[in-house]
Design an enzyme around this catalytic site. Structure first.
Site, PDB file in Angstrom:
ATOM      1  CG  HIS A   1      38.775 -18.656 -53.998  1.00  0.00           C
ATOM      2  ND1 HIS A   1      38.283 -17.384 -53.786  1.00  0.00           N
ATOM      3  CD2 HIS A   1      37.885 -19.261 -54.837  1.00  0.00           C
ATOM      4  CE1 HIS A   1      37.163 -17.218 -54.470  1.00  0.00           C
ATOM      5  NE2 HIS A   1      36.895 -18.347 -55.114  1.00  0.00           N
TER       6      HIS A   1
ATOM      7  CD  GLU B   1      41.286 -16.064 -52.640  1.00  0.00           C
ATOM      8  OE1 GLU B   1      40.532 -15.770 -51.683  1.00  0.00           O
ATOM      9  OE2 GLU B   1      40.961 -15.918 -53.847  1.00  0.00           O
TER      10      GLU B   1
ATOM     11  CG  HIS C   1      37.600 -14.948 -49.949  1.00  0.00           C
ATOM     12  ND1 HIS C   1      37.670 -15.836 -51.006  1.00  0.00           N
ATOM     13  CD2 HIS C   1      36.458 -15.245 -49.290  1.00  0.00           C
ATOM     14  CE1 HIS C   1      36.618 -16.629 -50.988  1.00  0.00           C
ATOM     15  NE2 HIS C   1      35.858 -16.295 -49.952  1.00  0.00           N
TER      16      HIS C   1
ATOM     17  CD  GLU D   1      38.646 -10.728 -51.434  1.00  0.00           C
ATOM     18  OE1 GLU D   1      39.606 -11.329 -51.907  1.00  0.00           O
ATOM     19  OE2 GLU D   1      37.473 -11.148 -51.510  1.00  0.00           O
TER      20      GLU D   1
END
Lengths: 325, 352
Positions: free
Chosen positions: B58, B61, B155, B217
């Site tokens: 992404h 990010e 992420h 994450e």
């Protein structure tokens, strides 16, 4: 006009009389992904407060950049909140003109014209920041008694969030943001909140602040006298960019953990400012201790700003009263 | 059978059911649920040869966007020998990174299902589907013996999730052991395991291309922002993953035990205005930032913009990804997960 105001201060018993604020604008979505203002404007419009006339003030509610709001982006072609200089407001538009420049001129017709007698008395433009700034009123004047008194009122009444006053020293012709269109105006900036999402506590704080501001305006217009005092004003001195690779221009460091989230905490020469991705600290090399703010605002990476630095001083404000009475 | 340009290469086109089963047998791959009551024998697994660290899947990010070039800089400065495993570094979505957006046309991290990886490419195929097929060629092909051993995909989230290891429940013990090790070694931030109970062909994210894939994450961090503290613990986590690989590859027995996981069951959307479909409420202040805490029936869930509280009415569950900005368009306010303790066996690398 300023000189007159300053002369009034010679005798602190004097109350400065100022015209009533008959027309107030509450604007949101000037940046389409700063959602507190977007939702606040929507709520106000839903309750049919598009143009409410509640004696003694008319409040106009405006969604500044609907196209950017629809796409949930800061702007579609150019930053709307940089389009309100005198030069850009008088720019000849054509088919090629970016949407936001055209929109700025529309808003200037609706809420201005900037610098004229017809301009809205007070513009409150709602913003969010990823920086840990609490609530800030950002204006171009450090002697606008209306804005300073509103700030003092919010500081007194708001318990959940710190309230501060930031001053950008630009002459009116160069003032580039929407709030400069009104006779008085400020950006109401609240953070930290990531762009593109809404935090309930931040929304509630903004709602409370807007209501307190409107309550103050009504009180002022009805003739109440507001006692003078002082307000701490943070005046912008300069900005600092991230360390960048000289060839690619890509940033090579992040704001140092010791500085991150420490908006308005004094930064001294030698204090850690950045931490490179390879682990080295970069220190503040200025000679003067200054107050940082807008630390790590995501939309400022492209503008070459990691943080702003300000001086703080105490500004005396006179008692004021609406000149209607 | 997968077909289409950009799909499985000729050499490993024999992704037939038979080979897949053989592959799975030799990898001692079993579902997590079947092993909950397994005896604690030492499971032997092949040595791990190749790993990929991916960032910018992404494009907004930022931790991964900056950590991948930092790893490349380390490689230039100190050589490949600094790592215990052949490391490939990848910036997954360069176009989205350039524009600092999550994606350009379609969310890249939803493009790795077997169906999308084998779909035909035309002029109108979204950029990210094409890019997913490129990445599958580079790091896969998915579900074959040629696939890279480990993908670690980086992420960020706006949710208060600390460091969350995300994996699929079909994953082998390697992923669960990686999590166990990370939880011991990374102490500056809470470390938790989120599992998605999805079969491999439907697994949609980049790390499912590898044999043992995990997403790391890290949050909370706004999109478009890089925070030094988050960058540092992500760097620490990637280094810890490589430390674990070194220990595993050395042939030592790595002791098993219990790991606590959060198995995602469903998502809850925001209350929405029936006409405009826009959210009519925000996550309640009492739920905001309470990722992984137990949400019980009657607990406040949303606060409408006109001030009413909406309460949770369901089984007690753990909310994750509370108020992730990118999920507004996906109709997700948060996921709900059930906590599950998993017993993992001791494992040992079997030298080639």
């Amino acid at each position: 006009m300023d000189r007159e105001r300053l002369l009034h201060l010679r005798n602190k018993e004097d109350v400065v009389k100022l015209p009533a604020l008959e027309r107030v604008a509450v604007c949101g979505g000037t940046h389409g992904n700063e959602l507190s203002g977007v939702y606040l404007v929507r709520e106000r419009l839903k309750k049919r407060r598009k143009s409410e006339v509640m004696e003694p003030v008319t409040v106009v509610t405006v969604m500044s950049n609907p196209r950017a709001v629809h796409r949930c982006v800061r702007y579609t072609e150019t930053d709307l909140n940089r389009c309100f200089t005198d030069a850009m407001l008088s720019f000849s538009v054509s088919d090629q003109t970016p949407f936001e420049i055209i929109r700025a001129q529309e808003l200037n017709s609706q809420l201005g014209p900037k610098g004229s007698d017809q301009a809205t008395d007070l513009i409150c433009d709602l913003h969010n920041t990823t920086a840990n700034m609490g609530l800030c009123l950002i204006t171009y004047s450090d002697c606008d008694w209306i804005c300073l008194h509103i700030c003092k009122h919010l500081q007194r009444e708001m318990a959940t969030i710190p309230v501060r006053y930031i001053h950008y020293d630009f002459p009116p012709a160069e003032a580039y943001s929407l709030d400069s269109v009104g006779k008085h105006g400020f950006a109401m900036e609240i953070g930290p909140q990531p762009h593109g999402l809404i935090r309930s506590n931040i929304f509630t704080a903004m709602q409370e602040a807007v209501q307190l501001m409107l309550d103050w305006v009504r009180l002022f217009n009805s003739g109440s006298e507001f006692e003078g005092g002082w307000v701490d004003v943070y005046s912008l001195v300069k900005n600092i960019d991230y360390p960048r690779d000289p060839q690619t221009h890509i940033i090579t460091a992040a704001v140092h953990p010791d500085l991150q989230d420490r908006d308005f905490c004094l930064l001294h020469p030698g204090d850690a400012m950045f931490l490179s991705f390879s682990g080295e600290s970069v220190r503040y090399k200025g000679k003067e201790p200054l107050y940082p703010f807008f630390i790590n605002e995501s939309s400022y990476y492209e503008k070459g700003v990691a943080l702003f630095l300000a001086r703080r001083r105490r500004v005396e404000i006179p008692s004021i009263q609406s000149s209607r009475t | 059978m997968r077909e289409g340009r950009g799909g499985v290469s000729a050499g490993s086109k024999v992704c037939s059911r038979l080979l897949l089963e053989e592959f799975r047998k030799t990898q001692a791959r079993k579902t997590v649920s079947q092993h909950c009551s397994a005896e604690m024998e030492v499971v032997t697994l092949p040595v791990l040869h190749r790993m990929a660290v991916c960032g910018g899947t992404h494009g907004d990010e930022m931790t991964g966007v900056f950590l991948v070039p930092e790893l490349e800089r380390q490689r230039r400065e100190k050589g490949d020998g600094i790592w215990p495993i052949a490391l490939t570094t990848v910036l997954s979505n360069p176009r989205a990174i350039k524009e600092c957006k999550r994606y350009v046309e379609k969310d890249l991290n939803r493009c790795f299902t077997s169906a999308l990886l084998s779909s035909s490419i035309t002029d109108s195929t979204p950029y990210e589907i094409q890019r997913a097929q490129e990445l599958n060629s580079l790091l896969g092909p998915k579900e074959t013996e040629d696939a890279i051993d480990i993908i670690c995909d980086l992420h960020n989230t706006t949710a208060n999730m600390g460091l969350t290891v995300i994996s699929y429940s079909f994953s082998n013990w390697v992923c669960l052991h990686l999590f166990k090790y990370l939880k011991e070694k990374v102490t500056t931030v809470p470390v938790r395991l989120m599992l998605l109970d999805i079969p491999i062909c439907d697994a949609y994210s980049l790390e499912s291309v590898s044999k043992y894939g995990i997403s790391l994450e890290a949050g909370p961090q706004p999109q478009g922002v890089v925070r030094a503290d988050i960058f540092n613990f992500m760097k620490e986590a990637v280094n810890a993953v490589m430390d674990w690989i070194k220990i595993f590859n050395s042939g030592q027995v790595i002791e098993g035990g219990e790991v606590e996981s959060y198995m995602v069951e469903k998502s809850i959307d925001y209350p929405r205005d029936p006409e405009t479909q826009r959210p009519s409420a925000a996550v309640h202040p009492q739920l905001q930032d309470q990722d992984f805490c137990l949400l019980k029936p009657g607990d406040p869930m949303f606060l409408t913009f006109s001030g009413e509280t909406v309460k949770y009415e369901g089984e007690p569950r753990h909310p994750i990804f509370i108020n992730e900005a990118a999920y507004y368009e996906k109709g997700i306010a948060f996921h709900l997960a059930q906590k599950k303790n998993i017993t993992i066996p001791s494992i040992q690398a079997k030298k080639d």
